[in-house]
Scaffold this motif. Structure first.
Motif: not given
Length: 223
Positions: A192-212
């Protein structure tokens, strides 16, 4: 070859889809592959051949930034590569800080491919005193107490966060205080950061769950 019409990547249009920016990176890789093969001029089909992206989508993505190529002739590989690098901002080296030198962080430090994209991890930090002072991939690991000094000395604006979920929010806030404007987050939490900061999250578990999910339901299309 028709001269490329240069447009400022920020002000040329009011809105550019995030997926378009991600695809530009793929086009750049393809152009570099063609350049290594000594290909001087390439068609849109040549550039997208191994990307699972249609030539129509390719031309649409480029249209956000101006006129490229020439109908019936193709694209000057070297010129288009240079233009996409300019649009993405990777026509010069960007310094990066890595926070959290565990297994993933160590692997990132040891990866030589970043320099191909003018990205350089030049500072690494960890709270484990046993790791401080060691060198991985030519980068000496510093203690987190040196975060502010080192980031400001290097003029770093981008950070990779690879710490535990419990400390990710606090560390990210500290990075912002040090002048960091963009964070690639590998920690398993939503920052949870200010809108002026660009954040890109890499959630490996979530991506694997999507594949499953797709696998169990026979959804094999890349959607």
């Amino acid at each position: 070859m028709k001269k490329i019409t240069k447009l400022d990547p920020v002000t040329a249009v009011k809105y550019i889809p995030h997926d378009t920016i991600k695809r530009l990176s793929l086009y750049l890789r393809s152009l570099r592959r063609l350049a290594l093969k000594k290909t001087a001029v390439a068609s849109s089909e040549d550039i997208t051949e191994f990307l699972n992206i249609s030539s129509v989508q390719f031309r649409k993505d480029l249209s956000y930034f101006g006129g490229f190529g020439r109908r019936g002739v193709g694209y000057d590989v070297e010129v288009l590569q240079r233009e996409i690098e300019r649009i993405l901002g990777t026509d010069s080296v960007w310094k990066i800080a890595l926070v959290g030198v565990g297994r993933l962080g160590s692997a990132l430090l040891g990866y030589p491919g970043f320099l191909e994209f003018n990205l350089k991890i030049c500072a690494a930090f960890d709270s484990d005193a046993g790791k401080v002072g060691k060198t991985i991939g030519g980068v000496k690991i510093e203690g987190t107490r040196d975060l502010k000094r080192s980031i400001r000395e290097h003029g770093i604006k981008i950070a990779i966060l690879s710490v535990s979920g419990g400390s990710a929010q606090k560390v990210s806030e500290e990075l912002i205080k040090c002048g960091v404007k963009s964070i690639l987050n590998f920690s398993p939490v939503n920052l949870v950061l200010p809108r002026s900061v660009c954040v890109s999250s890499v959630d490996l578990a979530s991506e694997l769950e999507s594949l499953v999910y797709k696998l169990k339901r026979g959804k094999f299309l890349n959607v």
